[in-house]
Design a protein around this motif. Structure first.
Motif, mmCIF file in Angstrom:
data_model
loop_
_atom_site.group_PDB
_atom_site.id
_atom_site.type_symbol
_atom_site.label_atom_id
_atom_site.label_comp_id
_atom_site.label_asym_id
_atom_site.label_seq_id
_atom_site.Cartn_x
_atom_site.Cartn_y
_atom_site.Cartn_z
ATOM 1 N N LEU A 44 32.416 -46.519 12.737
ATOM 2 C CA LEU A 44 31.420 -46.955 11.403
ATOM 3 C C LEU A 44 30.364 -47.679 11.851
ATOM 4 O O LEU A 44 29.074 -47.552 11.362
ATOM 5 C CB LEU A 44 32.229 -47.940 10.470
ATOM 6 N N THR A 94 38.093 -45.908 14.469
ATOM 7 C CA THR A 94 37.299 -45.942 13.317
ATOM 8 C C THR A 94 36.366 -47.039 13.010
ATOM 9 O O THR A 94 35.127 -46.720 12.658
ATOM 10 C CB THR A 94 38.035 -45.956 11.927
ATOM 11 N N ALA A 140 29.604 -42.888 7.394
ATOM 12 C CA ALA A 140 29.012 -44.032 7.374
ATOM 13 C C ALA A 140 27.680 -44.099 6.188
ATOM 14 O O ALA A 140 26.861 -43.287 6.485
ATOM 15 C CB ALA A 140 28.609 -44.521 8.836
ATOM 16 N N ASN A 144 37.571 -40.470 4.222
ATOM 17 C CA ASN A 144 36.830 -39.848 5.177
ATOM 18 C C ASN A 144 35.684 -39.077 4.476
ATOM 19 O O ASN A 144 35.169 -38.183 4.962
ATOM 20 C CB ASN A 144 37.501 -38.883 5.903
ATOM 21 N N VAL A 157 34.512 -40.402 10.304
ATOM 22 C CA VAL A 157 34.059 -41.236 9.102
ATOM 23 C C VAL A 157 32.696 -40.661 8.561
ATOM 24 O O VAL A 157 32.113 -39.977 9.384
ATOM 25 C CB VAL A 157 33.663 -42.802 9.670
#
Length: 308
Positions: free
Chosen positions: A183, A179, A153, A69, A151
């Protein structure tokens, strides 16, 4: 002294990556001793690096790395774009990004950290590559973003290899939702950031000095209208609101769907993600930004080279 064979020169060149004439010179200086020649080249290369330290290194690569993460973005500079396509340089940038994820975003700490697979530091590895390639290089900056749940990204624009390119963006999304969907959304927002380069996440994060500077400009522009002071004040406030809309990520029109702001697009995505989403941070590294590049006369350089 016996003559230096082409095979020996070729072997030294493959071991060090140095130029052919440099390899031949090293072997001559060391009477054909391969190990001594390698040391001679390293010493010569590092000496060159010291002389090149004053030359502007504004090319290179931005690299990203993700671990769980959290994610890192780094910038490693070189003098020429040609070096950015060198496999050894690309490996260096990837490894520096990996070290950043493991050690946090402090550039000095990363430079002092152990380089993967070596007994020396990241800084020492950069110097070794300078010696091999013969061009000034610099690990310039780094940043790490993390979330407790959700997340971070990444997105690389103008990519020339996996996770490497000219612009690197990270977007941190806090959420307990799906998740994969997070993303996907994060990458879209990161692409937006690459395109629009917002000043801040929200109006509260823009420096008061920046706002006052913009306000002063708007006041002078509004005064030229000749309207009364009360009207001018309303004009200025309207322009300040527009400035926030254009300069803050959450209030910008989303490039993926301009009918929505980024903030509204994030809210709409909650249905797909299955949980509330909060954009907590973003960062954008553009290669060479803020570096004052030297102006060169290419034609003059070629003419000088032709004269020897």
């Amino acid at each position: 002294m016996s003559s230096i064979s082409a095979a020996l020169v070729k072997d030294l060149r493959e071991k060090t990556g140095a130029g052919m004439m440099d390899c031949k010179g090293a072997l001559i200086e060391t009477n054909g001793d391969m190990e001594a020649a390698i040391d001679w080249l390293r010493a010569k290369g590092l000496a060159k690096a010291a002389k090149k330290a004053g030359r502007v290194a504004a090319e290179g690569l931005v690299g990203v790395a993700v671990s769980g993460n959290k994610a890192a973005v780094v910038e490693v500079n070189s003098e020429t774009d040609f070096v950015a396509r060198n496999d050894a340089f690309q490996a260096l940038v990837r490894n520096v990004a990996a070290v950043a994820v493991a050690n946090g975003g402090d550039t000095a700490a990363i430079a002092a950290a152990t380089y993967p697979g070596k007994a020396h530091s990241v800084e020492a590895e950069v110097k070794e590559l300078v010696a091999t390639i013969g061009e000034n290089m610099n690990f310039r900056r780094s940043l790490v973003l993390s979330v407790s749940a959700g997340v971070v990204a990444p997105y690389v624009h103008a990519s020339i290899a996996d996770s490497l390119g000219k612009i690197g963006v990270l977007v941190a999304l806090e959420s307990t939702g799906n998740t994969d969907e997070l993303l996907k959304l994060g990458r879209q927002i990161a692409m937006h950031v690459a395109a629009t380069n917002p000043l801040a996440l929200s109006a509260e994060e823009i420096s008061a000095d920046v706002v006052e500077r913009e306000r002063a400009i708007f006041v002078e522009q509004a005064k030229e209208s000749g309207k009364p002071a009360a009207v001018i004040e309303k004009m200025v406030e309207g322009r300040i609101r527009k400035f926030y809309e254009e300069s803050t990520l959450l209030k910008q029109a989303f490039v993926i769907n301009p009918d929505l702001t980024v903030e509204a697009a994030v809210k709409a995505a909650e249905a797909t993600v299955g949980a509330p989403i909060k954009v907590t941070a973003f960062t954008r590294f553009a290669l060479g930004e803020g570096i004052e590049k030297e102006e060169t006369d290419f034609a003059a350089e070629v003419a000088a080279a032709a004269k020897g």
